[in-house]
Write a protein that holds these residues in place. Structure first.
Motif, PDB file in Angstrom:
ATOM      1  N   ARG A   1      -6.185 -10.837  -4.273  1.00 46.85           N
ATOM      2  CA  ARG A   1      -7.155 -10.193  -5.166  1.00 46.85           C
ATOM      3  C   ARG A   1      -7.522 -11.096  -6.342  1.00 46.85           C
ATOM      4  O   ARG A   1      -8.671 -11.157  -6.748  1.00 46.85           O
TER       5      ARG A   1
ATOM      6  N   LEU B   1     -15.930  -2.687  -6.384  1.00 44.84           N
ATOM      7  CA  LEU B   1     -14.769  -2.211  -5.603  1.00 44.84           C
ATOM      8  C   LEU B   1     -13.504  -3.080  -5.722  1.00 44.84           C
ATOM      9  O   LEU B   1     -12.402  -2.542  -5.848  1.00 44.84           O
ATOM     10  N   PRO B   2     -13.626  -4.418  -5.701  1.00 44.96           N
ATOM     11  CA  PRO B   2     -12.385  -5.201  -5.797  1.00 44.96           C
ATOM     12  C   PRO B   2     -11.687  -5.056  -7.149  1.00 44.96           C
ATOM     13  O   PRO B   2     -10.520  -5.414  -7.283  1.00 44.96           O
ATOM     14  N   GLY B   3     -12.394  -4.500  -8.144  1.00 46.75           N
ATOM     15  CA  GLY B   3     -11.790  -4.337  -9.461  1.00 46.75           C
ATOM     16  C   GLY B   3     -10.982  -3.057  -9.602  1.00 46.75           C
ATOM     17  O   GLY B   3     -10.236  -2.883 -10.565  1.00 46.75           O
ATOM     18  N   TYR B   4     -11.117  -2.141  -8.636  1.00 44.97           N
ATOM     19  CA  TYR B   4     -10.434  -0.841  -8.753  1.00 44.97           C
ATOM     20  C   TYR B   4      -8.907  -0.959  -8.818  1.00 44.97           C
ATOM     21  O   TYR B   4      -8.279  -0.358  -9.687  1.00 44.97           O
ATOM     22  N   PRO B   5      -8.285  -1.704  -7.896  1.00 44.72           N
ATOM     23  CA  PRO B   5      -6.808  -1.704  -7.913  1.00 44.72           C
ATOM     24  C   PRO B   5      -6.212  -2.283  -9.191  1.00 44.72           C
ATOM     25  O   PRO B   5      -5.091  -1.949  -9.556  1.00 44.72           O
ATOM     26  N   GLY B   6      -6.965  -3.136  -9.875  1.00 41.22           N
ATOM     27  CA  GLY B   6      -6.436  -3.748 -11.097  1.00 41.22           C
ATOM     28  C   GLY B   6      -6.437  -2.810 -12.295  1.00 41.22           C
ATOM     29  O   GLY B   6      -5.788  -3.084 -13.308  1.00 41.22           O
ATOM     30  N   GLY B   7      -7.168  -1.694 -12.174  1.00 38.27           N
ATOM     31  CA  GLY B   7      -7.206  -0.728 -13.266  1.00 38.27           C
ATOM     32  C   GLY B   7      -8.054  -1.185 -14.451  1.00 38.27           C
ATOM     33  O   GLY B   7      -7.875  -0.703 -15.569  1.00 38.27           O
ATOM     34  N   THR B   8      -8.994  -2.102 -14.213  1.00 37.39           N
ATOM     35  CA  THR B   8      -9.905  -2.515 -15.297  1.00 37.39           C
ATOM     36  C   THR B   8     -10.854  -1.349 -15.597  1.00 37.39           C
ATOM     37  O   THR B   8     -11.343  -0.711 -14.663  1.00 37.39           O
ATOM     38  N   PRO B   9     -11.110  -1.061 -16.894  1.00 37.63           N
ATOM     39  CA  PRO B   9     -12.015   0.050 -17.200  1.00 37.63           C
ATOM     40  C   PRO B   9     -13.381  -0.125 -16.536  1.00 37.63           C
ATOM     41  O   PRO B   9     -13.880  -1.249 -16.419  1.00 37.63           O
ATOM     42  N   ARG B  10     -13.941   0.997 -16.142  1.00 39.91           N
ATOM     43  CA  ARG B  10     -15.189   0.988 -15.377  1.00 39.91           C
ATOM     44  C   ARG B  10     -16.316   0.265 -16.130  1.00 39.91           C
ATOM     45  O   ARG B  10     -17.099  -0.481 -15.527  1.00 39.91           O
TER      46      ARG B  10
ATOM     47  N   LEU C   1     -16.045  -3.371 -15.657  1.00 43.94           N
ATOM     48  CA  LEU C   1     -16.402  -3.756 -14.288  1.00 43.94           C
ATOM     49  C   LEU C   1     -17.921  -3.758 -14.120  1.00 43.94           C
ATOM     50  O   LEU C   1     -18.503  -4.681 -13.536  1.00 43.94           O
TER      51      LEU C   1
ATOM     52  N   PRO D   1      -3.575   1.116 -17.303  1.00 49.45           N
ATOM     53  CA  PRO D   1      -4.191   0.635 -16.063  1.00 49.45           C
ATOM     54  C   PRO D   1      -3.922   1.568 -14.887  1.00 49.45           C
ATOM     55  O   PRO D   1      -4.783   1.744 -14.023  1.00 49.45           O
ATOM     56  N   TRP D   2      -2.733   2.190 -14.872  1.00 45.88           N
ATOM     57  CA  TRP D   2      -2.418   3.106 -13.786  1.00 45.88           C
ATOM     58  C   TRP D   2      -3.399   4.284 -13.790  1.00 45.88           C
ATOM     59  O   TRP D   2      -3.935   4.676 -12.758  1.00 45.88           O
TER      60      TRP D   2
ATOM     61  N   GLU E   1      -6.367   4.339 -15.197  1.00 43.00           N
ATOM     62  CA  GLU E   1      -7.703   3.824 -14.853  1.00 43.00           C
ATOM     63  C   GLU E   1      -7.837   3.685 -13.341  1.00 43.00           C
ATOM     64  O   GLU E   1      -8.869   4.023 -12.764  1.00 43.00           O
ATOM     65  N   ARG E   2      -6.758   3.171 -12.722  1.00 39.21           N
ATOM     66  CA  ARG E   2      -6.792   2.955 -11.283  1.00 39.21           C
ATOM     67  C   ARG E   2      -6.964   4.285 -10.555  1.00 39.21           C
ATOM     68  O   ARG E   2      -7.757   4.395  -9.616  1.00 39.21           O
TER      69      ARG E   2
ATOM     70  N   HIS F   1     -10.463   5.367 -10.845  1.00 37.20           N
ATOM     71  CA  HIS F   1     -11.319   4.633  -9.900  1.00 37.20           C
ATOM     72  C   HIS F   1     -11.185   5.219  -8.500  1.00 37.20           C
ATOM     73  O   HIS F   1     -12.179   5.399  -7.792  1.00 37.20           O
TER      74      HIS F   1
ATOM     75  N   ILE G   1     -10.674  -6.973   0.594  1.00 36.10           N
ATOM     76  CA  ILE G   1     -11.147  -7.364  -0.745  1.00 36.10           C
ATOM     77  C   ILE G   1     -10.083  -7.129  -1.819  1.00 36.10           C
ATOM     78  O   ILE G   1     -10.374  -7.173  -3.006  1.00 36.10           O
ATOM     79  N   GLY G   2      -8.850  -6.838  -1.388  1.00 34.37           N
ATOM     80  CA  GLY G   2      -7.766  -6.835  -2.368  1.00 34.37           C
ATOM     81  C   GLY G   2      -7.107  -5.501  -2.643  1.00 34.37           C
ATOM     82  O   GLY G   2      -6.269  -5.391  -3.530  1.00 34.37           O
ATOM     83  N   TRP G   3      -7.479  -4.451  -1.889  1.00 34.90           N
ATOM     84  CA  TRP G   3      -6.778  -3.183  -2.075  1.00 34.90           C
ATOM     85  C   TRP G   3      -5.435  -3.262  -1.355  1.00 34.90           C
ATOM     86  O   TRP G   3      -5.354  -3.778  -0.241  1.00 34.90           O
TER      87      TRP G   3
ATOM     88  N   ASP H   1      -2.930   1.600  -2.426  1.00 37.15           N
ATOM     89  CA  ASP H   1      -4.220   2.049  -2.991  1.00 37.15           C
ATOM     90  C   ASP H   1      -4.982   2.887  -1.967  1.00 37.15           C
ATOM     91  O   ASP H   1      -5.568   3.916  -2.305  1.00 37.15           O
TER      92      ASP H   1
END
Lengths: 232, 378
Positions: A83, A107-116, A119, B3-4, B6-7, B10, B278-280, B284
């Motif tokens: 990632r 979408l690739p930013g979702y798992p990192g928990g970056t604020p929307r 992103l 972050p948790w 936020e995740r 998402h 793509i990194g999930w 996730d």
């Protein structure tokens, strides 16, 4: 940057249809350059690309990223590396239908928990860079092939990866769009990113954008040619 | 922590978009699950309210009713029994009661005729329950005739109709004075149907019962708590019957929902492959699917429960009432007091939301653990 040592990959091991896709590959991908893996169908270039991009593990051999051996890492850590370090562009673009361009890009930013909001800001910058800002909210299935590929590039760049990996990126593009794509690759390499492609398209392989070509046949590396820039 | 959160936001966003993208499947599932919750919650809410209603109504009745038995059957209480009971410590009041059943061949229904002890009813007048008001179109001032078992015709004037609040126990009631009752049924003078006793201290009720048995060995004291228990078991039995009848439908719904939830379409599998590439992480993807199952079943639970509440307390349980509340030809009609039992809500939640959420996770586990490189080869 990325080094492979004696990489071997087998499918259906121990079964009657056991198949060795890679038979001992040693190679070194230079940083901030465009490298191409070329070869006929079945030569093992996509398999090699999946190992380079940490999408799959080799059966034997070592993969080193910036000097660190990553071939034995558990899936969770490998995903994290994938990632952060890699961005992928697929032959079929592999965008998620029903979502808008910008929704696909973040979408690739979702798992990192970056604020929307962050992103979205990043995705908008990328879209503007690739002259696609006007298609921000269009559903991806409404976009042309070239536009879809640019969305896929934006998605690949969202996490600001060091390495961009693309599998047959021009297979679904005409010559004009392929040339435009190569121009984008050049900009990315000049900005310091490492680009690795598979292709058997002469337009790509013979392009002046490409720095190094690795030729594969029957799972073995048969030739490495430096094509463009002077090497240190 | 942030972050948790936020995740998860998402993932919920993505899940909501996924559900919106598959409108047909999502709506189908939602409707099926809402129906399932609606049926289960309707039955649960209704029987719970019915039990409470019975308890509330019976709260004013005597603590002990004493019946005389001959050969194990209920018989009339002869004169002198009330005196024999004498003064038992703890008994506040003793009262001989007169009541009986009357079969009305016009309506093919049984009424309960009873002598009112808490009100004066003039000779020739009666007070009727709400079911008679409806079925025989009676109101205060109307005359009504009943043919007694002797063959004589007796005419009464309706003095009053009983309040609807007590209809659960008074639907088929006809109240009259003692002289009219005895004349109508040719009831032997000085006899009673049973004896009611009021006991001030609830802890003394059982002792009084034992003393009654000592004083009158041919009698049977019936405690109020026993009546309540009988009511409760009748409602439990009916609830069980109802659920047994519905179980086939519930099972069919369950299988349908399971199949819908557990089956992953090719499109969904492809999406999972893309997300992994793509990194999930596997976690996730599983969390995303968990949210999908949880959101669908939670929404279904809330909508189904609210619909059941409205059905039971505003539409008088119209769909299933005949199965659950009738024990006579004259069905009582009454509005139940709205009541929600926390434990019941929690049980329903556990039995509806959790299985579905779990069902969504089983297939996703297999899909989510496939290698991400498969997407390269699709």
């Amino acid at each position: 940057m990325l080094e492979l040592a004696n990489i071997r990959k087998v499918f259906n091991q121990g079964q009657h249809n056991e198949y060795w896709a890679l038979k001992g590959i040693d190679l070194d991908i230079p940083p901030a350059r465009v490298s191409v893996l070329k070869g006929p169908s079945g030569s093992g270039k996509t398999t090699l690309l999946t190992i380079l991009g940490c999408l799959a593990r080799p059966t034997e051999g070592r993969v080193r990223l910036n000097g660190e051996d990553i071939s034995g890492l558990p899936e969770r850590f490998l995903t994290e590396i994938r990632r952060r370090t890699f961005g992928f562009i697929f032959q079929q673009f592999n965008l998620i239908r029903g979502l808008s361009a910008i929704e696909n890009i973040i979408l690739p930013g979702y798992p990192g928990g970056t604020p929307r909001a962050q992103l979205l800001a990043r995705a908008e910058t990328l879209l503007a860079d690739l002259q696609l800002a006007h298609r921000r909210d269009a559903k991806v299935e409404w976009l042309s092939g070239g536009e879809q590929q640019r969305v896929a590039i934006c998605r690949a760049l969202l996490n600001d990866p060091q390495i961009l990996v693309a599998d047959e990126p021009t297979a679904n593009l005409d010559s004009k769009l392929s040339t435009e794509f190569l121009a984008i690759l050049r900009r990315l390499a000049e900005a310091g990113r490492t680009v690795i492609l598979t292709s058997h398209d002469p337009l790509v392989v013979e392009s002046e954008v490409v720095d190094r070509v690795y030729s594969l046949r029957d799972g073995q590396l048969v030739e490495v040619v430096d094509t463009r820039r002077a090497w240190p | 922590m942030k972050p948790w959160i936020e995740r998860q936001r998402h993932l919920i966003d993505f899940t909501a978009q996924s559900l919106a993208r598959r409108k047909g499947k999502s709506l189908g599932l939602l409707v099926v699950y809402t129906l399932l919750v609606f049926v289960l919650a309707s039955v649960a809410l209704y029987t719970h309210a019915l039990r409470n209603e019975a308890t509330r109504v019976l709260a004013g009745t005597p603590e002990i009713v004493l019946q005389r038995l001959i050969a194990g059957r209920h018989d009339l209480v002869p004169p002198g029994y009330i005196e024999k009971i004498g003064r038992i410590r703890g008994v506040q009041k003793i009262e001989g009661r007169l009541w009986g059943y009357y079969y009305d061949s016009v309506l093919k229904a049984n009424y309960t005729f009873m002598v009112a002890t808490d009100r004066e009813i003039a000779p020739g007048e009666i007070v009727v329950g709400p079911a008679l008001e409806r079925t025989r179109e009676l109101s205060a001032g109307n005359g009504v005739s009943f043919r007694a078992y002797t063959g004589e015709l007796h005419t009464f004037i309706v003095a009053e109709v009983l309040a609807h609040e007590s209809e659960l126990v008074s639907a088929d009631l006809v109240l009259m004075n003692a002289a009219d009752f005895r004349r109508f049924f040719a009831y032997p003078a000085g006899h009673h149907t049973d004896i009611a006793l009021w006991v001030a201290n609830p802890l003394e009720v059982r002792n009084v019962g034992v003393k009654l048995l000592d004083a009158l060995p041919d009698s049977r004291p019936i405690l109020r708590e026993e009546v309540l228990r009988t009511y409760a078991s009748i409602f439990d039995w009916r609830e069980g019957m109802m659920l047994a009848l519905l179980s086939a439908a519930i099972l069919a719904f369950g299988i349908f929902a399971w199949e819908k939830a557990a089956g992953l379409s090719a499109e969904e599998k492809r999406e999972i492959g893309i997300l992994k590439a793509i990194g999930w992480e596997t976690g996730d993807v599983i969390a995303m699917k968990f949210w999908e199952g949880f959101l669908v079943s939670l929404l279904a639970f809330l909508v189904g429960y609210v619909a059941a509440y409205v059905h039971v307390f505003h539409f008088e349980f119209a769909l299933f009432a005949p199965v659950l509340k009738g024990w006579a030809v004259l069905y009582p009609s009454f509005a139940l007091t709205p009541q929600i039992d926390g434990l019941q809500v929690a049980t329903l939640f556990v039995f509806t939301v959790l299985p579905y959420t779990a069902a969504t996770l089983v297939p996703i586990w297999r899909a989510a653990t496939t290698d991400p490189d498969t997407v390269m080869r699709s």
